[in-house]
Design an enzyme around this catalytic site. Structure first.
Site, PDB file in Angstrom:
ATOM      1  N   ASP A 215       0.844  -1.182   0.000  1.00 54.39           N
ATOM      2  CA  ASP A 215       0.000   0.000   0.000  1.00 54.39           C
ATOM      3  C   ASP A 215       0.892   1.249   0.000  1.00 54.39           C
ATOM      4  O   ASP A 215       1.756   1.396  -0.862  1.00 54.39           O
ATOM      5  CB  ASP A 215      -0.946  -0.072   1.211  1.00 54.39           C
ATOM      6  N   ARG A 216       0.708   2.185   0.952  1.00 52.87           N
ATOM      7  CA  ARG A 216       1.515   3.417   0.949  1.00 52.87           C
ATOM      8  C   ARG A 216       3.008   3.096   1.024  1.00 52.87           C
ATOM      9  O   ARG A 216       3.839   3.803   0.446  1.00 52.87           O
ATOM     10  CB  ARG A 216       1.140   4.320   2.132  1.00 52.87           C
TER      11      ARG A 216
ATOM     12  N   ARG B 174       4.541   2.669  -2.287  1.00 54.39           N
ATOM     13  CA  ARG B 174       4.783   3.934  -2.983  1.00 54.39           C
ATOM     14  C   ARG B 174       6.078   4.573  -2.466  1.00 54.39           C
ATOM     15  O   ARG B 174       6.848   5.150  -3.243  1.00 54.39           O
ATOM     16  CB  ARG B 174       3.590   4.869  -2.806  1.00 54.39           C
TER      17      ARG B 174
ATOM     18  N   HIS C  59     -11.334   7.451  -0.181  1.00 54.06           N
ATOM     19  CA  HIS C  59     -10.444   8.103   0.779  1.00 54.06           C
ATOM     20  C   HIS C  59      -9.294   8.834   0.086  1.00 54.06           C
ATOM     21  O   HIS C  59      -8.731   9.774   0.648  1.00 54.06           O
ATOM     22  CB  HIS C  59      -9.904   7.084   1.788  1.00 54.06           C
ATOM     23  N   TRP C  60      -8.930   8.420  -1.144  1.00 50.79           N
ATOM     24  CA  TRP C  60      -7.901   9.145  -1.888  1.00 50.79           C
ATOM     25  C   TRP C  60      -8.308  10.605  -2.081  1.00 50.79           C
ATOM     26  O   TRP C  60      -7.464  11.497  -2.088  1.00 50.79           O
ATOM     27  CB  TRP C  60      -7.676   8.491  -3.255  1.00 50.79           C
TER      28      TRP C  60
ATOM     29  N   TYR D 289      -1.788  11.459   1.910  1.00 49.70           N
ATOM     30  CA  TYR D 289      -2.716  11.478   0.778  1.00 49.70           C
ATOM     31  C   TYR D 289      -2.745  12.837   0.083  1.00 49.70           C
ATOM     32  O   TYR D 289      -2.935  12.912  -1.138  1.00 49.70           O
ATOM     33  CB  TYR D 289      -4.113  11.055   1.233  1.00 49.70           C
TER      34      TYR D 289
ATOM     35  N   HIS E 150      -7.289  -6.715   0.415  1.00 47.56           N
ATOM     36  CA  HIS E 150      -6.177  -5.777   0.322  1.00 47.56           C
ATOM     37  C   HIS E 150      -5.076  -6.034   1.345  1.00 47.56           C
ATOM     38  O   HIS E 150      -3.893  -5.805   1.066  1.00 47.56           O
ATOM     39  CB  HIS E 150      -6.719  -4.354   0.503  1.00 47.56           C
TER      40      HIS E 150
END
Length: 312
Positions: A108-109, A112, A153-154, A215, A278
Site C-alpha cells: 500500500d503506501r 509507494r 479516501h484518496w 494522501y 487488500h
C-alpha cells in the site's frame, strides 16, 4: 520507546534528521526493509516477518508520522510527507543500521515509498516487492467512477486542512474499524492484537494528520515528482515483483505489464495475483511468502552486497 510487537524482534527508534523512525528488527542475513500501508503500522507484517527473518535481517519500520515514528507537521506544499521525504527517512534508517544496500518490500503506501526509494536511491535498492500497488501516476490516470467509489479516501483525505482531520477526529475507532473491514474479505484475519495496535496509533491526532498529509502529497507533489520522472526517463532499475488481488486487473493489462513500463529496459519484472483482499500479509501470509521467498532468493543478496552479521 514501545515494546516489540513482532515475535523475536527488537524495537529501535532512530534519529534520521527531520524524523525519528521506529522499527522492529529481527533475524540475520542480507538486509530486508518492510514498509507498511494505511491505516496500519509495521505490525501489519507480524505474520510474515518471523519467517522472512529465518533468512534475512528484517527491518519492519513505521513510516514518518505513522505508528511510533515521529515527523514534522504538514506544510503548504506537503513536501514534508512526500514519498521523496519519507523514502529518504528509510534510506537514512538503513544506513544508520549499517546497511548500504538492501531489498525492500512495501504494501500500500509503503510500496509507494519503496518505489520512490528505487528512483531516488537506485544504488542502494537491490530488489523491490510491491504488494497491491501500481505507480501513483498510473492510479490517477485510471481514476474513474469505480475508483472513486471504492477508493474514496484518496479524494477525502486529500482535502485541505483541516476538514479531514476534523472528520476523522469525530470517531477514530469507528473510522479505523470501518476502513479495515472494507479492506479485507475475511475480517478475522486482522487479529485482535493487531487491531489494538493499529487503534493505539490511529487514536493519536498526530498520526491521523500524518496519514492525511500522505494522501495530500499523493494528489499533488508526489504526482508532480512522478510525472517529471517519467518525462525525463526515470525508471526502476532493480528486479520487481508485484502482487495484486485476484480479479482486480484484466489479464491483458496486469500490474506486471504496468510495472514493466515503469522499469528500465531489461529489468526483471514478475508477479502474481492472490485470492484475498487488500491486507494480503494478514489474510494470506502463506501465499504472500510463497511469492516473495523465491523472488528474494533469485535476486537478493547480490554478490557485491555487504551486510553486517549483527545490528549495532
Amino acid at each position: 520507546m514501545t515494546r516489540a510487537f513482532i515475535d523475536g524482534f527488537e524495537p529501535r527508534l532512530v534519529d534520521v534528521g527531520e524524523a525519528r523512525i521506529f522499527a522492529e528488527i529481527g533475524g540475520s542475513g542480507p538486509p530486508l526493509l518492510l514498509l507498511h500501508g494505511y491505516p496500519q503500522t509495521h505490525a501489519a507484517w507480524h505474520r510474515v516477518a518471523p519467517v522472512l527473518a529465518r533468512r534475512y535481517t528484517v527491518v519492519a519500520a513505521d513510516l514518518r508520522g505513522y505508528g511510533d515514528s515521529l515527523g514534522p507537521p504538514g506544510d503548504p506544499l506537503h513536501a514534508a510527507h512526500s514519498k521523496r521525504a519519507v523514502a529518504a527517512d528509510q534510506a537514512a534508517l538503513m544506513r544508520a543500521l549499517g546497511f548500504e544496500r538492501f531489498a525492500v518490500i512495501g504494501h500500500d503506501r509503503g510500496a509507494r515509498v519503496a518505489h520512490r526509494l528505487c528512483l531516488d536511491h537506485p544504488q542502494r535498492v537491490a530488489a523491490f516487492g510491491s504488494i497491491t500497488v501500481i505507480p501513483t501516476v498510473e492510479m490517477w490516470a485510471r481514476a474513474n467512477k469505480d475508483f472513486g467509489l471504492k477508493s474514496w479516501h484518496w479524494f477525502m483525505l486529500a482535502q485541505p486542512f483541516d476538514l479531514p482531520e476534523r472528520l476523522l477526529a469525530a470517531d477514530p475507532a469507528f473510522f479505523l474499524d470501518w476502513t479495515l473491514r472494507n479492506m479485507v474479505r475475511r475480517f478475522d484475519a486482522v487479529t485482535p492484537e493487531a487491531h489494538a495496535e493499529y487503534l493505539r496509533a490511529f487514536s493519536r491526532e498526530s498520526v491521523r494528520h500524518a496519514m492525511i498529509e500522505d494522501y495530500r502529497a499523493a494528489a499533488s507533489i508526489d504526482l508532480e515528482h512522478d510525472e517529471h520522472g517519467r518525462a525525463t526517463g526515470e525508471r526502476v532499475r532493480c528486479p520487481v515483483h508485484v502482487l495484486w488481488e485476484r480479479g482486480r486487473f484484466p489479464v491483458e493489462r496486469t500490474p506486471v505489464h504496468i510495472w514493466r513500463d515503469a522499469a528500465a529496459a531489461g529489468t526483471p519484472v514478475s508477479g502474481g495475483e492472490i485470492d484475498c483482499g487488500h491486507l494480503m500479509m494478514e489474510e494470506a501470509p502463506e501465499a504472500v511468502l510463497a511469492e516473495l521467498l523465491p523472488f528474494l532468493r533469485a535476486h537478493w543478496p547480490s554478490p557485491s552486497a555487504a551486510h553486517p552479521s549483527h545490528i549495532p
